[in-house]
Design an enzyme around this catalytic site. Structure first.
Site: not given
Length: 540
Positions: A453, A169
């Site tokens: 996150d 990602r």
């Protein structure tokens, strides 16, 4: 007269890193420069289009499926390319940053896929950007054995056939990489991450029987997916790799993208692998886009918005139906629990919740789902094994029973829950703790037994901002005000100081994190992304 030679990509303001020359080769930087020259202008236009669309939502307080792409949605004949063998069975995926220990543990975890994250689970220090790339190169060449200097524990890869398939990602379109500039301007972080990874690993992965696979974050429209598709086509041609070798899974983690799922798959159809249903970023996007839409768009505490909320059910069921209609994988959300080494009862309760969540996803037709910790892999695996058996996926379940109207996706007021004072306190607690770690270069942070996150910090500060600006009154009679937020933040900062001690407090970035959280939570101008002002304060 010949054209002048293009300016080289410049590496600026960066301390030399060990083995960086293996990543930042002249040829690799030339490829990134070419990506930048060709595609950054269109990226800039699409970022401007985001702002225009946000202004339109502010004016109308609504969204709808696009009339101009109705023909794509109505055409039942098109499908995405068939999944390559390495991505056909995705029943459990583990997520995490690309530090050396995590790389080995994730690949060894027993999950079918590892989301190797340069985005929300990684603070974009230059060290994380470059050494993360190096760790993946070393993993593919099996040169990644590692001994933890603190514990003395050694880590090594299992046999190749037991390793997870990597889906990398890159950063979202909005982020720059200040350490790489071209003609005086920073290169988009997305192009740096994609370019370096593709340059070094595309052919290597093909030789391993896999390929360069990507998760695309923060996508807001099918036009942004189209740009990625153009990048994939160019990159494959640049290296003489067959078209369709790249595969991309798009995170549907913005409310605008939820209205364009079919169009996103269509734009990427030769390179599409599936769609993923996020949670915190999706809620953050709802607050961001409808922040001036009045009381009906005010979200309750983040933990009260489960995936069974009516508007979240509409989103996930539409995602499964859309993916399976077009032959793509539908990947479910994150189980973020971090098992406690001390409290078996906490684990028992949490494992039951994880199992229920994964049972629901498998039952709804998802083909796989995310976990944040290796101990959760067997739990999620059991849920999908029970439904899939020996089948690699359940794309044959078309979910034609699902019917979602445009208004269902933004029916926030269908929830009974309301914002609470404890919700405010939790948003402040988690926001400060996460931002402090991020400013020290950590993107994946265990807080209160959950792996958090950047999306966590985004929803936390967004809720504080929304509740204050909506004039929310909590159940204890206190109104959400800047003064109350400052009071709670001061109390939490003092509690952290007492918890960790004066020395550790002074060594951290606690005051800075407190100040930044309050800045983005209380500023009249809502910052599009917390990570933009935070990046200006990130050292390294």
């Amino acid at each position: 007269m010949s054209a002048p030679a293009p300016s080289p990509l410049a590496v600026v303001d960066a301390e030399p890193l060990p083995r960086q020359e293996e990543v930042l080769t002249e040829a690799a930087l030339a490829f990134v420069a070419e990506l930048h020259r060709r595609f950054t202008p269109r990226r800039d236009e699409l970022l401007a289009r985001r702002a225009e669309r946000r202004a339109e939502i502010a004016r109308t307080s609504t969204l709808d499926f696009l009339p101009e792409t109705a023909a794509i949605r109505a055409d039942d004949s098109w499908k995405v390319a068939p999944a390559p063998a390495a991505l056909n069975d995705r029943r459990v995926e583990i997520t995490g940053p690309t530090d050396r220990k995590m790389t080995i543990n994730a690949l060894n975890s027993g999950a079918r896929v590892w989301l190797a994250d340069f985005e929300d689970a990684s603070a974009p220090t230059w060290e994380n950007v470059v050494l993360g790339q190096l760790n993946l190169i070393d993993a593919y060449t099996r040169n990644i054995d590692f001994t933890d200097p603190r514990s003395g524990k050694s880590y090594a890869l299992k046999p190749a056939e037991e390793l997870a398939t990597v889906v990398m990602r890159p950063r979202g379109w909005h982020l720059e990489e200040r350490h790489l500039t071209f003609e005086g301007r920073p290169v988009p972080g997305a192009l740096v991450d994609f370019g370096l990874y593709f340059f070094h690993n595309a052919q290597r992965l093909i030789d391993l029987g896999k390929g360069p696979y990507f998760y695309l974050p923060k996508t807001e429209s099918h036009l942004e997916a189209r740009l990625w598709n153009e990048i994939f086509v160019f990159a494959q041609d640049y290296f003489g790799i067959p078209q369709g070798t790249v595969r991309a899974t798009v995170l549907i983690e913005t409310i605008t993208a939820a209205y364009e799922m079919e169009e996103i798959l269509y734009e990427l159809r030769d390179h599409a692998a599936g769609l993923n249903a996020g949670r915190w970023d999706y809620l953050f996007s709802i607050v961001k886009n409808f922040r001036d839409g009045g009381a009906k768009f005010v979200l309750p505490d983040r933990n009260a918005v489960t995936m069974t909320a009516p508007f979240m059910r509409a989103y996930t069921e539409l995602l499964v139906r859309t993916c399976h209609k077009r032959g793509a994988h539908a990947i479910g959300g994150m189980a973020a629990f971090i098992p406690s080494r001390k409290d078996a009862e906490v684990n028992k309760v949490a494992f039951e919740k994880v199992k229920a969540d994964k049972d629901r996803e498998a039952g709804d037709g998802f083909d796989g789902s995310w976990v944040a910790h290796p101990d959760l892999v067997p739990i999620a695996m059991a849920s999908f094994d029970a439904v899939l058996g020996e089948k690699p996926n359940q794309k044959d379940r078309l979910r034609e029973d699902v019917s979602v109207a445009a208004g269902d996706l933004i029916a926030i007021d269908s929830l009974d829950a309301k914002p609470t004072y404890d919700g405010l306190r939790n948003a402040v607690q988690v926001g400060i703790r996460y931002i402090e770690a991020w400013l020290r270069g950590l993107g994946a942070v265990a807080i209160f037994n959950l792996m958090e996150d950047a999306a966590t910090a985004e929803i936390s500060r967004s809720q504080i901002w929304q509740w204050i600006n909506a004039g929310v009154v909590f159940e204890n009679g206190e109104a959400a005000t800047p003064e109350l937020a400052r009071k709670v933040a001061a109390e939490e900062l003092a509690a952290i100081r007492a918890e960790i001690g004066e020395e550790a407090f002074a060594a951290g970035k606690w005051q800075q994190a407190h100040d930044l959280l309050l800045h983005v939570s209380l500023d009249a101008d809502y910052a599009d992304f917390l990570t933009l002002p935070a990046y200006e304060q990130l050292v390294g």
